[in-house]
Design a protein around this motif. Sequence first.
Motif, PDB file in Angstrom:
ATOM      1  N   LEU A  59      60.675  85.819  25.429  1.00 28.60           N
ATOM      2  CA  LEU A  59      59.472  85.973  27.151  1.00 28.60           C
ATOM      3  C   LEU A  59      58.603  87.274  26.346  1.00 28.60           C
ATOM      4  CD1 LEU A  59      58.161  85.015  29.160  1.00 28.60           C
ATOM      5  CD2 LEU A  59      60.097  86.168  30.186  1.00 28.60           C
ATOM      6  N   PRO A  60      57.423  87.074  26.372  1.00 31.57           N
ATOM      7  CA  PRO A  60      56.188  87.825  25.500  1.00 31.57           C
ATOM      8  C   PRO A  60      56.229  88.830  26.483  1.00 31.57           C
ATOM      9  CG  PRO A  60      55.686  86.067  25.902  1.00 31.57           C
ATOM     10  CD  PRO A  60      56.844  85.780  26.250  1.00 31.57           C
ATOM     11  N   GLY A  61      57.254  89.899  26.801  1.00 33.42           N
ATOM     12  CA  GLY A  61      56.364  90.586  28.105  1.00 33.42           C
ATOM     13  C   GLY A  61      55.612  91.955  27.891  1.00 33.42           C
ATOM     14  N   THR A  62      54.595  92.464  26.818  1.00 32.25           N
ATOM     15  CA  THR A  62      54.097  92.860  26.993  1.00 32.25           C
ATOM     16  C   THR A  62      52.703  92.701  27.295  1.00 32.25           C
ATOM     17  OG1 THR A  62      55.064  93.970  24.846  1.00 32.25           O
ATOM     18  CG2 THR A  62      52.938  94.555  25.541  1.00 32.25           C
ATOM     19  N   VAL A  63      52.729  91.116  27.373  1.00 39.24           N
ATOM     20  CA  VAL A  63      51.215  90.463  26.888  1.00 39.24           C
ATOM     21  C   VAL A  63      51.290  90.299  29.149  1.00 39.24           C
ATOM     22  CG1 VAL A  63      49.566  87.972  27.052  1.00 39.24           C
ATOM     23  CG2 VAL A  63      51.250  89.550  25.478  1.00 39.24           C
ATOM     24  N   PHE A  64      52.183  90.061  29.589  1.00 43.29           N
ATOM     25  CA  PHE A  64      52.435  90.370  31.242  1.00 43.29           C
ATOM     26  C   PHE A  64      51.782  91.859  31.458  1.00 43.29           C
ATOM     27  CE2 PHE A  64      54.536  86.827  30.192  1.00 43.29           C
ATOM     28  CZ  PHE A  64      54.006  85.566  31.203  1.00 43.29           C
ATOM     29  N   LEU A  65      52.461  92.893  31.035  1.00 48.15           N
ATOM     30  CA  LEU A  65      52.189  93.940  31.006  1.00 48.15           C
ATOM     31  C   LEU A  65      50.857  94.737  30.488  1.00 48.15           C
ATOM     32  CD1 LEU A  65      55.564  95.636  29.713  1.00 48.15           C
ATOM     33  CD2 LEU A  65      55.015  95.661  32.058  1.00 48.15           C
ATOM     34  N   ILE A  66      50.149  94.046  29.423  1.00 48.84           N
ATOM     35  CA  ILE A  66      48.918  94.125  29.549  1.00 48.84           C
ATOM     36  C   ILE A  66      47.808  93.764  30.054  1.00 48.84           C
ATOM     37  CG2 ILE A  66      46.769  93.264  28.253  1.00 48.84           C
ATOM     38  CD1 ILE A  66      48.871  93.561  25.586  1.00 48.84           C
ATOM     39  N   LEU A  67      48.062  92.737  31.071  1.00 54.14           N
ATOM     40  CA  LEU A  67      47.667  91.535  32.181  1.00 54.14           C
ATOM     41  C   LEU A  67      48.073  92.206  33.621  1.00 54.14           C
ATOM     42  CD1 LEU A  67      48.569  88.061  31.254  1.00 54.14           C
ATOM     43  CD2 LEU A  67      46.611  89.054  31.376  1.00 54.14           C
ATOM     44  N   ALA A  68      49.123  92.880  33.264  1.00 56.14           N
ATOM     45  CA  ALA A  68      49.090  93.741  35.547  1.00 56.14           C
ATOM     46  C   ALA A  68      48.164  94.959  34.956  1.00 56.14           C
ATOM     47  CB  ALA A  68      50.792  94.560  35.030  1.00 56.14           C
ATOM     48  N   ALA A  69      48.249  95.612  33.237  1.00 57.69           N
ATOM     49  CA  ALA A  69      47.946  97.026  33.727  1.00 57.69           C
ATOM     50  C   ALA A  69      45.880  96.660  34.047  1.00 57.69           C
ATOM     51  CB  ALA A  69      47.801  97.361  32.327  1.00 57.69           C
ATOM     52  N   TRP A  70      45.093  95.796  33.303  1.00 59.59           N
ATOM     53  CA  TRP A  70      43.872  95.292  33.888  1.00 59.59           C
ATOM     54  C   TRP A  70      44.126  94.968  35.160  1.00 59.59           C
ATOM     55  CZ3 TRP A  70      41.987  90.332  35.730  1.00 59.59           C
ATOM     56  CH2 TRP A  70      40.496  90.425  35.332  1.00 59.59           C
ATOM     57  N   CYS A  71      44.683  94.273  35.758  1.00 56.49           N
ATOM     58  CA  CYS A  71      44.643  93.569  37.053  1.00 56.49           C
ATOM     59  C   CYS A  71      44.321  94.870  37.485  1.00 56.49           C
ATOM     60  CB  CYS A  71      46.229  92.582  37.893  1.00 56.49           C
ATOM     61  SG  CYS A  71      46.017  91.298  36.988  1.00 56.49           S
ATOM     62  N   PHE A  72      45.827  95.905  38.144  1.00 52.43           N
ATOM     63  CA  PHE A  72      45.726  97.199  38.069  1.00 52.43           C
ATOM     64  C   PHE A  72      44.273  98.277  38.005  1.00 52.43           C
ATOM     65  CE2 PHE A  72      50.687  97.274  37.971  1.00 52.43           C
ATOM     66  CZ  PHE A  72      50.171  95.940  38.773  1.00 52.43           C
ATOM     67  N   THR A  73      43.936  97.925  36.748  1.00 55.60           N
ATOM     68  CA  THR A  73      42.500  98.677  36.923  1.00 55.60           C
ATOM     69  C   THR A  73      41.921  98.463  37.970  1.00 55.60           C
ATOM     70  OG1 THR A  73      42.805  99.070  33.964  1.00 55.60           O
ATOM     71  CG2 THR A  73      41.419  99.272  34.719  1.00 55.60           C
ATOM     72  N   LYS A 107      53.230  90.080  15.121  1.00 56.05           N
ATOM     73  CA  LYS A 107      53.223  88.711  15.523  1.00 56.05           C
ATOM     74  C   LYS A 107      53.584  88.348  14.161  1.00 56.05           C
ATOM     75  CE  LYS A 107      48.614  90.413  13.606  1.00 56.05           C
ATOM     76  NZ  LYS A 107      47.627  90.274  13.065  1.00 56.05           N
ATOM     77  N   LEU A 108      54.093  88.082  13.777  1.00 60.12           N
ATOM     78  CA  LEU A 108      55.566  87.159  13.388  1.00 60.12           C
ATOM     79  C   LEU A 108      57.003  86.353  14.488  1.00 60.12           C
ATOM     80  CD1 LEU A 108      56.892  85.520  10.645  1.00 60.12           C
ATOM     81  CD2 LEU A 108      58.915  87.057  11.066  1.00 60.12           C
ATOM     82  N   PHE A 109      57.105  87.322  14.984  1.00 61.84           N
ATOM     83  CA  PHE A 109      57.797  87.112  16.472  1.00 61.84           C
ATOM     84  C   PHE A 109      57.040  86.237  17.400  1.00 61.84           C
ATOM     85  CE2 PHE A 109      59.169  87.519  20.839  1.00 61.84           C
ATOM     86  CZ  PHE A 109      60.509  87.183  20.922  1.00 61.84           C
ATOM     87  N   ALA A 110      55.677  86.506  17.552  1.00 57.96           N
ATOM     88  CA  ALA A 110      54.713  85.537  18.809  1.00 57.96           C
ATOM     89  C   ALA A 110      54.521  84.262  17.973  1.00 57.96           C
ATOM     90  CB  ALA A 110      53.638  86.803  19.054  1.00 57.96           C
ATOM     91  N   LEU A 111      54.014  83.841  16.608  1.00 64.16           N
ATOM     92  CA  LEU A 111      54.038  83.158  16.217  1.00 64.16           C
ATOM     93  C   LEU A 111      54.973  82.033  16.130  1.00 64.16           C
ATOM     94  CD1 LEU A 111      51.429  83.596  13.390  1.00 64.16           C
ATOM     95  CD2 LEU A 111      51.221  83.053  15.412  1.00 64.16           C
ATOM     96  N   SER A 112      56.546  82.961  15.949  1.00 63.94           N
ATOM     97  CA  SER A 112      57.784  81.491  16.304  1.00 63.94           C
ATOM     98  C   SER A 112      57.712  81.772  17.195  1.00 63.94           C
ATOM     99  CB  SER A 112      58.821  82.650  15.182  1.00 63.94           C
ATOM    100  OG  SER A 112      58.893  83.329  13.965  1.00 63.94           O
ATOM    101  N   SER A 113      57.684  82.492  18.249  1.00 64.53           N
ATOM    102  CA  SER A 113      57.732  81.899  19.574  1.00 64.53           C
ATOM    103  C   SER A 113      57.047  80.575  20.209  1.00 64.53           C
ATOM    104  CB  SER A 113      57.741  82.876  20.279  1.00 64.53           C
ATOM    105  OG  SER A 113      58.661  84.228  20.193  1.00 64.53           O
TER     106      SER A 113
END
Length: 151
Positions: A59-73, A107-113
């Motif tokens: 579960l890619p946590g950082t992607v969702f945290l980036i989205l959360a930061a965008w919403c909070f901005t 990147k490798l982890f994401a592509l493998s996922s």
Amino acid sequence: MTADSDTSGALPPTGRPHRSEGEQLAGRWSRAAIYRKLLFAAGIVFLVIGAIGMVVPMLPGTVFLILAAWCFTRSSPRFEAWLLNHRWLGPGVVRWRETGAIPPLVKLFALSSFVGTWTGSWYFGAPTILLAVLGVVFIALTVFVASRPNH
């Protein structure tokens, strides 16, 4: 009748005109206010998913945290500052904002996922339309991830 008891529309002591209950309600439910509240709610959802993703494999946590930061901005600068300054949740978001880079291992982890999720979906008999949609989404994500700088 004294000047103090005049109700002919004079300004109240604050110097601003009285607002009717309807005007107050309309201000609270304006399009911009609703948009901010929806963004804030989405930010909270993304924050929770991102925090879970920091400890749950695949579960890619950082992607969702980036989205959360965008919403909070756009909805709550206080929550944005909290997230960016958080000891465990903030560094990945700050790094993304500064460089827009994705480290090669990530990147490798994401592509493998992507490959693992599509293969697992196929193996467990997902409908063909779902496999097609996943394939298109994962190809688009692969192009995006691969096009980002490494550092």
